[in-house]
Motif scaffolding. Structure first.
Motif, short mmCIF file in Angstrom:
data_model
loop_
_atom_site.label_atom_id
_atom_site.label_comp_id
_atom_site.label_asym_id
_atom_site.label_seq_id
_atom_site.Cartn_x
_atom_site.Cartn_y
_atom_site.Cartn_z
N ASP A 135 8.64 29.80 -46.08
CA ASP A 135 8.16 31.21 -46.87
C ASP A 135 9.22 32.29 -47.00
O ASP A 135 9.14 33.22 -46.10
CB ASP A 135 6.80 31.70 -45.98
CG ASP A 135 6.17 32.73 -46.85
OD1 ASP A 135 6.41 32.96 -47.98
OD2 ASP A 135 5.30 33.38 -46.03
N LEU A 136 9.93 32.22 -47.85
CA LEU A 136 10.99 33.23 -48.06
C LEU A 136 10.71 34.34 -49.11
O LEU A 136 11.52 34.98 -49.72
CB LEU A 136 12.29 32.72 -48.39
CG LEU A 136 12.92 31.69 -47.23
CD1 LEU A 136 14.13 30.82 -47.60
CD2 LEU A 136 12.97 32.17 -45.96
N GLU A 137 9.74 34.72 -49.42
CA GLU A 137 9.06 35.53 -50.24
C GLU A 137 8.79 36.82 -49.56
O GLU A 137 7.70 37.19 -49.45
CB GLU A 137 7.42 34.99 -51.25
CG GLU A 137 7.38 35.99 -52.24
CD GLU A 137 5.94 35.69 -52.80
OE1 GLU A 137 5.35 36.79 -53.48
OE2 GLU A 137 5.43 34.62 -52.52
N LEU A 138 9.87 37.47 -49.46
CA LEU A 138 10.18 38.51 -48.67
C LEU A 138 10.43 39.77 -49.58
O LEU A 138 11.26 39.71 -50.47
CB LEU A 138 11.07 38.40 -47.62
CG LEU A 138 10.93 37.35 -46.40
CD1 LEU A 138 12.05 37.43 -45.60
CD2 LEU A 138 9.59 37.85 -45.81
N PRO A 139 9.59 40.91 -49.26
CA PRO A 139 10.39 42.07 -50.24
C PRO A 139 11.51 42.42 -49.63
O PRO A 139 11.81 42.38 -48.67
CB PRO A 139 9.30 43.10 -49.90
CG PRO A 139 8.71 42.63 -48.46
CD PRO A 139 8.75 41.23 -48.51
N GLN A 140 12.20 42.96 -50.78
CA GLN A 140 13.65 43.46 -50.39
C GLN A 140 13.42 44.78 -49.73
O GLN A 140 14.10 45.23 -48.90
CB GLN A 140 14.13 43.85 -51.88
CG GLN A 140 14.74 42.82 -52.56
CD GLN A 140 15.64 41.53 -51.88
OE1 GLN A 140 16.57 42.26 -50.96
NE2 GLN A 140 15.22 40.25 -51.77
N ASP A 141 12.33 45.69 -50.25
CA ASP A 141 12.06 46.85 -49.28
C ASP A 141 10.67 46.77 -48.58
O ASP A 141 9.67 46.59 -49.27
CB ASP A 141 11.88 47.97 -50.35
CG ASP A 141 11.57 49.49 -49.66
OD1 ASP A 141 11.55 49.44 -48.40
OD2 ASP A 141 11.47 50.23 -50.36
N SER A 155 4.40 42.45 -45.72
CA SER A 155 5.05 42.81 -44.72
C SER A 155 4.58 42.57 -43.32
O SER A 155 4.99 41.81 -42.17
CB SER A 155 5.99 44.28 -44.50
OG SER A 155 7.00 44.35 -45.75
N ALA A 156 3.34 43.17 -43.32
CA ALA A 156 2.42 43.23 -42.08
C ALA A 156 2.02 41.83 -41.89
O ALA A 156 2.11 41.30 -40.50
CB ALA A 156 1.29 44.03 -42.01
N ALA A 157 1.78 40.96 -42.65
CA ALA A 157 1.32 39.67 -42.87
C ALA A 157 2.24 38.93 -41.99
O ALA A 157 2.25 37.63 -41.36
CB ALA A 157 0.80 39.08 -43.97
N ILE A 158 3.55 38.96 -42.51
CA ILE A 158 4.82 38.01 -42.18
C ILE A 158 4.99 38.58 -40.65
O ILE A 158 5.37 37.54 -39.96
CB ILE A 158 5.79 38.40 -42.95
CG1 ILE A 158 5.90 37.79 -44.52
CG2 ILE A 158 7.39 38.00 -42.48
CD1 ILE A 158 6.58 38.42 -45.55
N ALA A 159 4.88 39.71 -40.33
CA ALA A 159 5.18 40.17 -39.02
C ALA A 159 4.02 39.31 -38.14
O ALA A 159 4.64 39.14 -36.88
CB ALA A 159 5.09 41.59 -38.78
N ARG A 160 2.87 39.59 -38.44
CA ARG A 160 1.84 38.91 -37.71
C ARG A 160 2.01 37.48 -37.33
O ARG A 160 1.81 37.08 -36.29
CB ARG A 160 0.62 39.34 -38.17
CG ARG A 160 -0.67 38.74 -37.29
CD ARG A 160 -1.96 38.98 -37.94
NE ARG A 160 -2.09 40.67 -37.90
CZ ARG A 160 -2.59 41.21 -36.84
NH1 ARG A 160 -2.82 40.77 -35.58
NH2 ARG A 160 -2.68 42.51 -36.91
N THR A 161 2.41 36.71 -38.60
CA THR A 161 2.64 35.41 -38.55
C THR A 161 3.63 35.01 -37.55
O THR A 161 3.59 33.90 -36.44
CB THR A 161 2.56 34.73 -39.79
OG1 THR A 161 1.56 35.25 -40.57
CG2 THR A 161 2.86 33.28 -39.70
N ASP A 162 4.74 35.71 -37.73
CA ASP A 162 5.85 35.04 -37.02
C ASP A 162 5.79 35.56 -35.39
O ASP A 162 6.21 34.97 -34.49
CB ASP A 162 7.19 36.06 -37.55
CG ASP A 162 7.55 35.46 -38.93
OD1 ASP A 162 6.97 34.62 -39.27
OD2 ASP A 162 8.71 36.20 -39.18
#
Length: 400
Positions: A36-42, A50-57
């Motif tokens: 899942d590399l759909e990360l925002p540049q900002d 960003s919050a969802a990725i942070a929580r999952t990781d």
């Protein structure tokens, strides 16, 4: 094992290879963030994402049994340090066993050198250490381990205070083997059978009466006090609300008492401890007094040089510990208030020289402890010789 692999985005190929190696070894991933590399540049431009990725990781770190950090990326990863910190926090709390930093550390942090961190050269090297420490499936599971904390029994405070009072002594120990074959025969043949402890108490009483200097003590004025009668303390195990306890019972005039008389007294105390003053005090007063800070140590310190106290408590102690363990062996007890202490150790059959023959005899192990402050080695040796003679010949059982 559940594993989370942390790495830098720019090092995604190494992360993927590490994950494949771990899965091939039979482990599972808590989260494969490389898919899942759909990360925002900002990050601020899409805060929900960003919050969802942070929580999952972070959840993946919190549910892992091992966190593997790839530290050789050319770029410094800020999220990498957060994941390492979360893993170390769990390790400090005892929730995580494996915090592994793999490869050459290019962007050092003090936390890379935390004692909970295992630094290895490759993922394969770590997996080899895991495999070596893994318990085989057919090995029985480890038993549960627990710790019980309970209040220190007031009755034990009596013991510790008595031992502290005994520090004033300079103990001189003698380990003595005594042939008691004849004595045992007479004790067993008696009707009812007589106590070996009572036999030792009566014998010690007579030997101490013949050598009063071995149970002498000094009073408050520094004078030497000798008793020309022998009162013997003996420890008798009695039940209490805090478990079995060695009650100190004083056998009066042990130097003149018959063995059957002493036997009856000891068995009476074993049957009903409340029949003695010491037993009643142990049950009624000692539990409350034991909670008064410093009372017992002060009491024993005062008793140590008091003539009145020694008239009450005796000057000789006989402790029979051998009855609780089979076979031979000596025991050395810490000195208390008694100037002379005899510890009855093991009793076993051993070969002995009798005349020109070697025969199997009943041999009793004794530890004799005398206060070197008040008596020298020569008088102590004469006392031991007298005691050995009385025990070997069973004189207290055969004389008048």
């Amino acid at each position: 094992m559940k594993v989370y692999v942390a790495g830098e985005l720019s090092d995604i190929a190494a992360v993927t290879q590490a994950q494949r190696t771990i899965v091939a070894a039979g482990h599972e991933l808590t989260h494969d963030w490389s898919q899942d590399l759909e990360l925002p540049q900002d990050y601020a431009s899409r805060p929900d994402r960003s919050a969802a990725i942070a929580r999952t990781d972070l959840d993946a770190v919190l549910t892992a049994e091992a966190v593997v950090v790839l530290a050789s990326s050319a770029q410094a990863g800020r999220g990498l340090f957060v994941e390492l910190g979360a893993a170390l926090a769990r390790a400090e709390l005892g929730q995580l066993q494996h915090v592994v930093v793999v490869g050459e550390i290019r962007h050092e942090s003090v936390f890379h050198f935390h004692p909970r961190v295992l630094r290895v050269g490759s993922v394969e090297e770590w997996l080899a250490t895991v495999e070596a420490s893994t318990v085989p499936a057919d090995r029985p599971a480890l038993r549960p381990r627990s710790v019980v904390v309970r209040p220190f029994p007031p009755s034990r405070r009596l013991v510790t205070a008595a031992v502290r009072a005994g520090r004033r002594m300079v103990p001189m120990h003698g380990l003595v083997e005594v042939d008691v074959t004849e004595a045992r025969r007479l004790l067993v043949d008696a009707d009812p059978p007589l106590s070996l402890t009572a036999f030792v108490v009566a014998s010690v009483g007579r030997a101490a009466a013949a050598h009063p200097q071995v149970h002498a003590y000094r009073d408050w004025r520094g004078r030497l006090v000798e008793h020309h009668f022998v009162d013997v303390q003996t420890l008798i195990e009695v039940p209490t609300g805090e478990g079995p306890f060695g009650l100190v019972h004083v056998v009066r005039d042990a130097d003149t008492r018959a063995v059957d008389d002493v036997t009856a007294e000891i068995r009476s105390v074993q049957h009903d401890a409340d029949s003695t003053t010491g037993g009643r005090l142990l049950r009624s007063v000692a539990p409350a007094l034991g909670h008064v800070p410093g009372l017992y140590p002060a009491m024993y310190a005062a008793l140590g040089r008091s003539r009145r106290a020694h008239l009450s408590t005796g000057t000789v102690q006989v402790t029979a510990v051998g009855m609780f363990a089979g076979g031979d062996g000596f025991a050395i007890a810490p000195p208390t208030l008694a100037s002379l202490s005899i510890v009855v150790g093991g009793l076993s059959r051993r070969p002995r020289a009798v005349g020109d023959d070697v025969v199997v005899r009943d041999v009793l192990d004794l530890t004799v402890t005398i206060d070197h402050n008040v008596v020298d080695g020569a008088p102590a040796t004469r006392f031991v010789a007298e005691l050995r003679h009385l025990l070997t010949t069973a004189a207290v059982l055969t004389d008048g």
